[in-house]
Structures are given as structure tokens and as C-alpha cells.
Design a protein around this motif. Structure first.
Motif, PDB file in Angstrom:
ATOM      1  N   SER B  30       0.830  -1.197   0.000  1.00  0.00           N
ATOM      2  CA  SER B  30       0.000   0.000   0.000  1.00  0.00           C
ATOM      3  C   SER B  30       0.870   1.254   0.000  1.00  0.00           C
ATOM      4  O   SER B  30       0.435   2.314  -0.471  1.00  0.00           O
ATOM      5  CB  SER B  30      -0.946  -0.001   1.197  1.00  0.00           C
ATOM      6  OG  SER B  30      -0.216  -0.149   2.402  1.00  0.00           O
ATOM      7  N   SER B  31       2.045   1.160   0.542  1.00  0.00           N
ATOM      8  CA  SER B  31       3.013   2.250   0.470  1.00  0.00           C
ATOM      9  C   SER B  31       4.403   1.670   0.675  1.00  0.00           C
ATOM     10  O   SER B  31       4.540   0.520   1.113  1.00  0.00           O
ATOM     11  CB  SER B  31       2.737   3.324   1.531  1.00  0.00           C
ATOM     12  OG  SER B  31       2.975   2.820   2.826  1.00  0.00           O
ATOM     13  N   THR B  51       1.717   6.103  -4.413  1.00  0.00           N
ATOM     14  CA  THR B  51       1.036   5.837  -5.687  1.00  0.00           C
ATOM     15  C   THR B  51       1.964   5.112  -6.657  1.00  0.00           C
ATOM     16  O   THR B  51       3.131   5.492  -6.806  1.00  0.00           O
ATOM     17  CB  THR B  51       0.579   7.164  -6.321  1.00  0.00           C
ATOM     18  OG1 THR B  51      -0.182   7.893  -5.360  1.00  0.00           O
ATOM     19  CG2 THR B  51      -0.253   6.900  -7.554  1.00  0.00           C
ATOM     20  N   GLU B  54       4.886   6.677  -8.824  1.00  0.00           N
ATOM     21  CA  GLU B  54       5.240   7.954  -8.182  1.00  0.00           C
ATOM     22  C   GLU B  54       6.756   8.142  -8.127  1.00  0.00           C
ATOM     23  O   GLU B  54       7.503   7.196  -7.891  1.00  0.00           O
ATOM     24  CB  GLU B  54       4.669   7.988  -6.769  1.00  0.00           C
ATOM     25  CG  GLU B  54       4.938   9.275  -5.994  1.00  0.00           C
ATOM     26  CD  GLU B  54       4.290   9.274  -4.620  1.00  0.00           C
ATOM     27  OE1 GLU B  54       3.644   8.271  -4.240  1.00  0.00           O
ATOM     28  OE2 GLU B  54       4.437  10.287  -3.907  1.00  0.00           O
ATOM     29  N   ASP B  67       5.131   0.820 -10.979  1.00  0.00           N
ATOM     30  CA  ASP B  67       3.743   0.962 -11.394  1.00  0.00           C
ATOM     31  C   ASP B  67       2.823  -0.023 -10.672  1.00  0.00           C
ATOM     32  O   ASP B  67       1.690   0.299 -10.328  1.00  0.00           O
ATOM     33  CB  ASP B  67       3.618   0.748 -12.911  1.00  0.00           C
ATOM     34  CG  ASP B  67       4.248   1.884 -13.698  1.00  0.00           C
ATOM     35  OD1 ASP B  67       4.537   1.685 -14.897  1.00  0.00           O
ATOM     36  OD2 ASP B  67       4.461   2.963 -13.109  1.00  0.00           O
ATOM     37  N   ARG B  69       3.370  -1.320  -7.758  1.00  0.00           N
ATOM     38  CA  ARG B  69       3.589  -1.157  -6.301  1.00  0.00           C
ATOM     39  C   ARG B  69       4.232  -2.391  -5.689  1.00  0.00           C
ATOM     40  O   ARG B  69       3.945  -2.759  -4.547  1.00  0.00           O
ATOM     41  CB  ARG B  69       2.279  -0.806  -5.588  1.00  0.00           C
ATOM     42  CG  ARG B  69       1.566   0.410  -6.160  1.00  0.00           C
ATOM     43  CD  ARG B  69       0.715   1.141  -5.155  1.00  0.00           C
ATOM     44  NE  ARG B  69      -0.112   0.280  -4.356  1.00  0.00           N
ATOM     45  CZ  ARG B  69      -1.300  -0.177  -4.716  1.00  0.00           C
ATOM     46  NH1 ARG B  69      -1.788   0.116  -5.894  1.00  0.00           N
ATOM     47  NH2 ARG B  69      -2.001  -0.951  -3.913  1.00  0.00           N
TER      48      ARG B  69
END
Lengths: 116, 112
Positions: B30-31, B51, B54, B67, B69
Motif C-alpha cells: 500500500s506504500s 502511488t 510515483e 507501477d 507497487r
């Protein structure tokens, strides 16, 4: 603002002895983590508390390790009996909690354990 | 076995050189965060990316989140001796997104 406090900074014990580490998180932080870091490696999550409840202890060797966070503030991590492979730095970290703050973990300086 | 693999494990470069550290996993996060740790201290947060795709810049440091994650990279331009340390990526999992699993670490030495 005071940071995360840990004690003792250093501990040397013989195998099969017991040891306890103490952590006082940043005031108001709901989440508390204990990590084990072997020299030169990344920290391994042992246990995560949200207030005084356990969120994740899947990597905690429960036959010898135990941890508690009474009253949702301070925490202790105990090892009994210790093995040679438990030699590591035990890091405590705290964060404001899910949905609060930026998700940043604030770490203490760690407790270095040497098992002879 | 750690969830996140970093490469290289060790890096020794001359001052002024550029470098890239990679952080890879088969899990979706998620991050993702990057920390720097100096001897005898706890890790200190450098950046959080949330994101997919990012890119964040922090002076000479550029961080990218893949992309999908699942991976991230840290690029340092014109490395300085003060950049020396252990660089750690940490991915967030769990329903609350605050269960953080750290990578294997990259030890960077910048030689003056």
C-alpha cells in the motif's frame, strides 16, 4: 518531544540465560513495533501492537520470545532461554497509528544483545 | 526469508559518482518507505511513496515506486561521504496499511 527510549543499550549473556528489553514509545503513539536486526541486515518484524492488542506476531519465535504492552504504553520483550543465534540488535519503533500521521516509524537506538 | 530483496547488498563508490539501489518483491504494498541507518542508531525515514509510478525527489536523492507497487528504486546523484550508511526499504501491508516489512538492506560507503 522525547524520542523512543530503549534499555539496556547493551547486554551480554550466556546461552540458556534470560534477558528482557524495555521500550517507552513516543507519547501518544498507538502503534509499537519490535524488530530484530542482525548485523548488516534489514530489521525483521517480531511483533506489532496497536494500543495493548497484538496486530502481528507471526514471526515471533513463541517458544522462547514473549512480549507485552501493558496499558498500551511501555513494552517489554523477553527471551528465555537465549540461543547463540539471538545475538542481534533489538529495535523498538512507534508510530501514531493507522490513519494517523504520515505512517513514519520512529525508532529507538536499539538494544544490542550478545549471547555467548 | 524477507519479503523485500534489495540489491546490491554492498556498494563502495567514489565521491561524486551516481548510484542506484533496488528494492524488489512479489507482494503488492500500500506504500513503501526508504530509511537510512547509521551505526549504533535506529533507521530514520527519508521518504514515503504511495502511488504506483510515483517519483519523489529529495535534493540529490530520487525515489521511484513501481507501477505495480511491488518494487522501488533509490537513485543518488553525486554521492557525498555523508551519504554513507545502510539504506533500507520498507513495504506496508495489512488491512490498516501500517504493518511494515523491511528489505535486506544496502550498505553504502562513499569514499572521499
Amino acid at each position: 518531544e522525547a524520542g523512543v527510549a530503549q534499555s539496556p543499550r547493551y547486554k551480554i549473556i550466556e546461552k540458556r540465560q534470560s534477558v528482557a528489553f524495555w521500550c517507552n514509545p513516543i507519547s501518544g503513539h498507538a502503534t509499537l513495533y519490535w524488530y530484530q536486526q542482525i548485523l548488516g541486515q534489514g530489521p525483521k518484524l517480531l511483533i506489532q501492537f496497536q494500543n495493548n492488542g497484538v496486530v502481528d506476531d507471526s514471526q515471533l519465535p513463541k517458544d522462547r520470545f514473549s512480549a507485552e504492552r501493558l496499558k498500551g504504553v511501555d513494552s517489554t520483550l523477553k527471551i528465555q532461554p537465549a540461543k547463540l543465534e539471538d545475538s542481534a540488535v533489538y529495535l523498538c519503533a512507534s508510530s501514531p497509528g493507522a490513519g494517523a500521521g504520515t505512517g513514519e516509524l520512529f525508532f529507538g537506538e536499539g538494544s544490542r544483545l550478545t549471547v555467548l | 526469508t524477507q519479503l523485500l530483496e534489495q540489491s546490491p547488498q554492498f556498494l563502495s563508490i567514489q565521491e561524486g559518482e551516481n548510484l542506484t539501489v533496488y528494492c524488489n518483491s512479489s507482494s503488492v504494498f500500500s506504500s513503501l518507505q526508504w530509511y537510512r541507518q547509521e551505526p549504533g542508531e535506529g533507521p530514520v525515514l527519508l521518504v514515503t511513496v504511495v502511488t504506483g509510478g510515483e517519483v519523489k525527489k529529495l535534493k540529490r536523492l530520487t525515489f521511484q515506486f513501481g507501477d505495480a507497487r511491488k518494487d522501488s528504486s533509490l537513485h543518488i546523484t553525486a554521492a557525498q561521504p555523508g551519504d554513507t550508511g545502510l539504506y533500507l526499504c520498507a513495504g506496508a501491508l495489512g488491512s490498516t496499511g501500517n504493518q511494515f516489512y523491511f528489505g535486506t538492506g544496502t550498505s553504502l560507503t562513499v569514499i572521499p
